[in-house]
Write a protein that holds these residues in place. Structure first.
Motif, PDB file in Angstrom:
ATOM      1  N   HIS A 177     -14.009   3.453   2.335  1.00  0.00           N
ATOM      2  CA  HIS A 177     -13.292   2.234   1.972  1.00  0.00           C
ATOM      3  C   HIS A 177     -13.847   1.044   2.757  1.00  0.00           C
ATOM      4  O   HIS A 177     -14.090  -0.031   2.191  1.00  0.00           O
ATOM      5  N   THR A 225     -11.574   6.679   5.170  1.00  0.00           N
ATOM      6  CA  THR A 225     -11.560   5.298   5.656  1.00  0.00           C
ATOM      7  C   THR A 225     -12.956   4.711   5.754  1.00  0.00           C
ATOM      8  O   THR A 225     -13.175   3.540   5.416  1.00  0.00           O
ATOM      9  N   ASN A 246      -5.925   8.418  -1.752  1.00  0.00           N
ATOM     10  CA  ASN A 246      -5.544   7.308  -0.884  1.00  0.00           C
ATOM     11  C   ASN A 246      -5.704   5.972  -1.583  1.00  0.00           C
ATOM     12  O   ASN A 246      -6.486   5.830  -2.518  1.00  0.00           O
ATOM     13  N   VAL A 261       0.831  -1.202   0.000  1.00  0.00           N
ATOM     14  CA  VAL A 261       0.000   0.000   0.000  1.00  0.00           C
ATOM     15  C   VAL A 261       0.868   1.255   0.000  1.00  0.00           C
ATOM     16  O   VAL A 261       0.592   2.225  -0.719  1.00  0.00           O
ATOM     17  N   SER A 274      -6.098   1.766  -0.408  1.00  0.00           N
ATOM     18  CA  SER A 274      -6.240   0.799   0.683  1.00  0.00           C
ATOM     19  C   SER A 274      -6.253  -0.602   0.116  1.00  0.00           C
ATOM     20  O   SER A 274      -6.490  -0.809  -1.072  1.00  0.00           O
ATOM     21  N   ILE A 314      -4.583   1.300   5.146  1.00  0.00           N
ATOM     22  CA  ILE A 314      -4.807   2.551   4.434  1.00  0.00           C
ATOM     23  C   ILE A 314      -3.786   3.574   4.914  1.00  0.00           C
ATOM     24  O   ILE A 314      -3.176   3.415   5.972  1.00  0.00           O
TER      25      ILE A 314
END
Length: 222
Positions: free
Chosen positions: A82, A79, A31, A12, A33, A44
Motif C-alpha cells: 500500500h 502495508t 485490507n 477505513v 487503506s 490501514i
C-alpha cells in the motif's frame, strides 16, 4: 490534524465491513487503506485482527514507508505494498486488497478478465489486467501493482497466484472497484462456461467509460 486522522480512521474501519458484506474476504484476510490528505501518512487495519473486532481506535497510522506512527498493533502485512502505491501514484487516495473467489480464480490462471460487459467498460474501461507474481514481505507487490496500473484505465489488478488490489481517488472508490471486480469476474467466468464471450468494440468501450465517468449519476457525486 488529529480530527482528520480520526475521520480517516473511522472511514477505513467502516469500509472493512463492506468487504465482509460483499463476501470479498474470509477470516482476517484483506485490507483497506486510505491516504491522509495533505500528509505523508496512511491509515490501514491491524494485522490478523478479526473483522468484527475492528474499530476506528485500532486502525494503524503509518508513514509512506510503512512505518507505524500511531497504533498499538502491528499493521497489515500488506502495508509495504500500500505504501509503495501511495509513494508512486500521488493521485491515489485509497487502496484495497481482497482474496475474492472468482477474481482469485482468474489470478490463479494468470489470466486477465476481458472487457466483455458494459459494466466493465463503465468501471474499468478495459480488461482487468494481471500483475506479476510477488511474495509478501517487501515492496515487490507494490511495484507490481504500480507497474501494471500506471497508465491503465483499470483501477483493479489481479496479482498472479495471489488476489485483487484496487486503487481509487479515495478508499470508498477503491472498495467499489473491488466489489465490481468480483462481480464481473464471476459473470465472465459463467459466460465462458457457455461459450466464448462476445467482444465489445474499443470505440464503444471508450464511449461507455467516458459516459460513466463524466455523465452518469448526480453532478455533486461526480
Amino acid at each position: 490534524m488529529n480530527a482528520t486522522i480520526d475521520r480517516i480512521r473511522s472511514q477505513v474501519s467502516d469500509l472493512h465491513q463492506e468487504l465482509v458484506r460483499y463476501n470479498l474476504v474470509v477470516w482476517t484476510a484483506g485490507n483497506v487503506s486510505a491516504r491522509v490528505p495533505g500528509e505523508d501518512l496512511l491509515v490501514i487495519k491491524p494485522s490478523g485482527v478479526p473483522y468484527d473486532e475492528l474499530t476506528p481506535a485500532n486502525m494503524i497510522v503509518c508513514d509512506l514507508d510503512g512505518k507505524v506512527v500511531e497504533g498499538e498493533h502491528a499493521p497489515s502485512s500488506d502495508t509495504a505494498a500500500h505504501a509503495y502505491v501511495y509513494r508512486h501514484l500521488p493521485e491515489v487516495g485509497g487502496v484495497v486488497h481482497t482474496h475474492s473467489t472468482y477474481a482469485c480464480a482468474w489470478a490463479a490462471r494468470g489470466e486477465a478478465v476481458p472487457c466483455v460487459l458494459t459494466a466493465m467498460a463503465d468501471e474499468f474501461g478495459a480488461e482487468i489486467p494481471v500483475g506479476p507474481f510477488a511474495l509478501i514481505g517487501d515492496d515487490s507487490i507494490g511495484r507490481g501493482i504500480v507497474d501494471t496500473l500506471r497508465g491503465h484505465r483499470s483501477p483493479a489488478v489481479l496479482m498472479q497466484n495471489h488476489g485483487v488490489f484496487t486503487i481509487g481517488k479515495d478508499a470508498e472508490a477503491a472498495v467499489k472497484a473491488a466489489v465490481m471486480c468480483e462481480d464481473v469476474a464471476r459473470t465472465v467466468h459463467l459466460s465462458r462456461q457457455l461459450g466464448e464471450p462476445l467482444p465489445i468494440a474499443q470505440a464503444d468501450i471508450d464511449s461507455l467509460n467516458h459516459r460513466y465517468q463524466n455523465v452518469y449519476g448526480q453532478p455533486q457525486a461526480r
